[in-house]
Design a protein around this motif. Structure first.
Motif, PDB file in Angstrom:
ATOM      1  N   PRO A  89       0.704  -1.256   0.085  1.00  0.00           N
ATOM      2  CA  PRO A  89       0.009   0.161   0.034  1.00  0.00           C
ATOM      3  C   PRO A  89       0.821   1.232   0.163  1.00  0.00           C
ATOM      4  CG  PRO A  89      -0.789  -1.501   1.558  1.00  0.00           C
ATOM      5  CD  PRO A  89       0.354  -2.212   1.179  1.00  0.00           C
ATOM      6  N   PHE A  90       2.120   1.256   0.517  1.00  0.00           N
ATOM      7  CA  PHE A  90       2.850   2.357   0.530  1.00  0.00           C
ATOM      8  C   PHE A  90       3.841   2.510  -0.605  1.00  0.00           C
ATOM      9  CE2 PHE A  90       1.761   0.801   4.796  1.00  0.00           C
ATOM     10  CZ  PHE A  90       1.375   1.987   5.403  1.00  0.00           C
ATOM     11  N   ASP A  91       4.464   1.303  -1.107  1.00  0.00           N
ATOM     12  CA  ASP A  91       5.513   1.342  -2.075  1.00  0.00           C
ATOM     13  C   ASP A  91       5.041   0.835  -3.481  1.00  0.00           C
ATOM     14  OD1 ASP A  91       7.404   2.550  -0.410  1.00  0.00           O
ATOM     15  OD2 ASP A  91       7.807   0.412   0.707  1.00  0.00           O
ATOM     16  N   GLY A  92       3.909   0.189  -3.430  1.00  0.00           N
ATOM     17  CA  GLY A  92       3.460  -0.648  -4.664  1.00  0.00           C
ATOM     18  C   GLY A  92       4.099  -2.018  -4.635  1.00  0.00           C
ATOM     19  N   TRP A  93       3.903  -2.621  -5.737  1.00  0.00           N
ATOM     20  CA  TRP A  93       4.751  -3.902  -6.181  1.00  0.00           C
ATOM     21  C   TRP A  93       5.871  -3.517  -6.837  1.00  0.00           C
ATOM     22  CZ3 TRP A  93       2.622  -8.440  -4.200  1.00  0.00           C
ATOM     23  CH2 TRP A  93       1.266  -8.329  -4.165  1.00  0.00           C
ATOM     24  N   SER A  94       6.829  -3.090  -6.105  1.00  0.00           N
ATOM     25  CA  SER A  94       7.956  -2.502  -6.433  1.00  0.00           C
ATOM     26  C   SER A  94       9.370  -2.922  -5.751  1.00  0.00           C
ATOM     27  CB  SER A  94       7.959  -1.027  -6.130  1.00  0.00           C
ATOM     28  OG  SER A  94       8.209  -1.007  -4.633  1.00  0.00           O
ATOM     29  N   ASP A  95      10.387  -2.691  -6.524  1.00  0.00           N
ATOM     30  CA  ASP A  95      11.710  -3.239  -5.873  1.00  0.00           C
ATOM     31  C   ASP A  95      11.869  -2.744  -4.324  1.00  0.00           C
ATOM     32  OD1 ASP A  95      12.675  -4.633  -8.019  1.00  0.00           O
ATOM     33  OD2 ASP A  95      13.568  -2.860  -8.856  1.00  0.00           O
ATOM     34  N   PRO A  96      11.699  -1.471  -3.846  1.00  0.00           N
ATOM     35  CA  PRO A  96      11.570  -1.066  -2.425  1.00  0.00           C
ATOM     36  C   PRO A  96      10.896  -2.053  -1.632  1.00  0.00           C
ATOM     37  CG  PRO A  96      11.569   0.881  -3.706  1.00  0.00           C
ATOM     38  CD  PRO A  96      11.244  -0.254  -4.839  1.00  0.00           C
ATOM     39  N   ALA A  97       9.513  -2.367  -1.909  1.00  0.00           N
ATOM     40  CA  ALA A  97       8.851  -3.303  -1.499  1.00  0.00           C
ATOM     41  C   ALA A  97       9.129  -4.697  -1.272  1.00  0.00           C
ATOM     42  CB  ALA A  97       7.486  -3.307  -1.866  1.00  0.00           C
ATOM     43  N   PHE A  98       9.772  -4.903  -2.366  1.00  0.00           N
ATOM     44  CA  PHE A  98      10.388  -6.525  -2.318  1.00  0.00           C
ATOM     45  C   PHE A  98      11.581  -6.460  -1.406  1.00  0.00           C
ATOM     46  CE2 PHE A  98      13.374  -9.808  -4.420  1.00  0.00           C
ATOM     47  CZ  PHE A  98      12.303 -10.805  -4.246  1.00  0.00           C
TER      48      PHE A  98
ATOM     49  N   ALA B  30      12.208  -4.756   1.109  1.00  0.00           N
ATOM     50  CA  ALA B  30      11.550  -4.497   2.567  1.00  0.00           C
ATOM     51  C   ALA B  30      11.095  -6.030   3.012  1.00  0.00           C
ATOM     52  CB  ALA B  30      10.342  -3.766   2.875  1.00  0.00           C
ATOM     53  N   ALA B  31      10.441  -6.810   2.148  1.00  0.00           N
ATOM     54  CA  ALA B  31       9.943  -8.126   2.490  1.00  0.00           C
ATOM     55  C   ALA B  31      11.327  -8.866   2.606  1.00  0.00           C
ATOM     56  CB  ALA B  31       9.205  -8.501   1.193  1.00  0.00           C
ATOM     57  N   VAL B  32      12.205  -8.992   1.907  1.00  0.00           N
ATOM     58  CA  VAL B  32      13.543  -9.598   1.858  1.00  0.00           C
ATOM     59  C   VAL B  32      14.184  -9.689   3.413  1.00  0.00           C
ATOM     60  CG1 VAL B  32      15.774 -10.288   1.190  1.00  0.00           C
ATOM     61  CG2 VAL B  32      13.868 -10.150  -0.336  1.00  0.00           C
ATOM     62  N   THR B  33      14.276  -8.299   3.869  1.00  0.00           N
ATOM     63  CA  THR B  33      14.812  -7.996   4.932  1.00  0.00           C
ATOM     64  C   THR B  33      13.822  -8.499   6.142  1.00  0.00           C
ATOM     65  OG1 THR B  33      15.613  -5.841   4.170  1.00  0.00           O
ATOM     66  CG2 THR B  33      15.538  -5.884   6.450  1.00  0.00           C
ATOM     67  N   ASP B  34      12.512  -8.306   6.219  1.00  0.00           N
ATOM     68  CA  ASP B  34      11.619  -8.694   7.213  1.00  0.00           C
ATOM     69  C   ASP B  34      11.732 -10.057   7.436  1.00  0.00           C
ATOM     70  OD1 ASP B  34      10.635  -6.248   7.256  1.00  0.00           O
ATOM     71  OD2 ASP B  34       8.598  -6.677   6.097  1.00  0.00           O
ATOM     72  N   ILE B  35      11.986 -11.096   6.510  1.00  0.00           N
ATOM     73  CA  ILE B  35      12.124 -12.656   6.883  1.00  0.00           C
ATOM     74  C   ILE B  35      13.477 -12.859   6.576  1.00  0.00           C
ATOM     75  CG2 ILE B  35       9.941 -12.927   5.580  1.00  0.00           C
ATOM     76  CD1 ILE B  35      11.364 -14.081   3.310  1.00  0.00           C
ATOM     77  N   GLY B  36      14.550 -12.025   6.717  1.00  0.00           N
ATOM     78  CA  GLY B  36      15.941 -12.522   7.196  1.00  0.00           C
ATOM     79  C   GLY B  36      16.359 -13.486   5.831  1.00  0.00           C
ATOM     80  N   VAL B  37      16.062 -13.475   4.851  1.00  0.00           N
ATOM     81  CA  VAL B  37      16.663 -14.334   3.568  1.00  0.00           C
ATOM     82  C   VAL B  37      17.604 -13.511   2.823  1.00  0.00           C
ATOM     83  CG1 VAL B  37      14.891 -13.522   1.883  1.00  0.00           C
ATOM     84  CG2 VAL B  37      16.009 -15.758   1.981  1.00  0.00           C
TER      85      VAL B  37
END
Length: 226
Positions: A24-33, A35-42
């Motif tokens: 909702p804040f960054d769209g389906w974008s590289d920054p959102a991706f 952030a997701a990578v960081t969140d799950i620690g992969v």
């Protein structure tokens, strides 16, 4: 190899779950991706191996997950007594009810980019195919194409209307959907008249649905695909 595929699928599922709060804040974008990578620690390299297109792979997963849920829901749905047009409208409403409006709004922006248009069109086609199969369609000739083509137009237009609809219970969206289905029925009447033109029916009879039947394929005879 099978275990690797399962691990990749599991990681993509984790990334999809992790990215949705950021979309909702960054769209389906590289920054959102990212952030997701960081969140799950992969490891970012591993994340890119399973999602080469980053967030675009995940939005495709989001769309297809809703299609799978719809397919299951249609198996359990009782449509007795409904006109066929009402069955189609009900299936479209069911599909829309399976997704979040903001995530879809952001997805529509992503698929409007030239590099993503082909994938967006394919996903809409897959949804139309899911609906027709769920309603018992067994066509294998040119009708396979025309049904999915017209329903793709109805579905995509209705979704675009829905994401901007602020009417109570989306009443305006469902009225819009009914109107679009009426347009499709008019098209079917016109198509029926065209089939009486000399020679046209013979050409159409050479057209077969592709295998597998989950992609547009080509209009070549006998269902051959490039």
């Amino acid at each position: 190899m099978k275990n690797d595929h399962l691990e990749a699928s599991r990681l993509r599922a984790e990334l999809l779950e992790a990215i949705t709060p950021h979309v909702p804040f960054d769209g389906w974008s590289d920054p959102a991706f990212a952030a997701a990578v960081t969140d799950i620690g992969v490891d970012p390299t591993l994340a890119r191996l399973v999602c080469p297109r980053g967030a675009i792979d995940l939005v495709a997963d989001y769309h297809r997950a809703a299609d799978r849920a719809l397919a299951e829901a249609l198996k359990a749905q009782e449509f007795q007594g409904l006109r066929f047009r009402d069955k189609v409208a009900a299936a479209v409403r069911m599909r829309i009810g399976l997704v979040d409006a903001e995530l879809v709004r952001r997805a529509s922006s992503a698929f409007a980019l030239p590099q993503n248009m082909a994938l967006g069109g394919r996903l809409v086609w897959e949804t139309a195919d899911t609906i027709w199969l769920g309603l018992g369609d067994e066509s294998r000739d040119y009708n396979w194409y025309s049904k999915r083509l017209t329903l793709s137009g109805v579905f995509s237009a209705t979704v675009l209307f829905w994401i901007g609809d602020e009417s109570p219970d989306h009443a305006d969206t469902w009225a819009f959907l009914d109107h679009r289905i009426e347009n499709v029925l008019q098209f079917e009447k016109i198509k029926g008249g065209l089939l009486r033109l000399p020679g046209l029916r013979g050409v159409l009879d050479t057209i077969r649905a592709p295998e597998p039947r989950t992609a547009p394929g080509s209009l070549s005879a006998r269902g051959e695909t490039p």
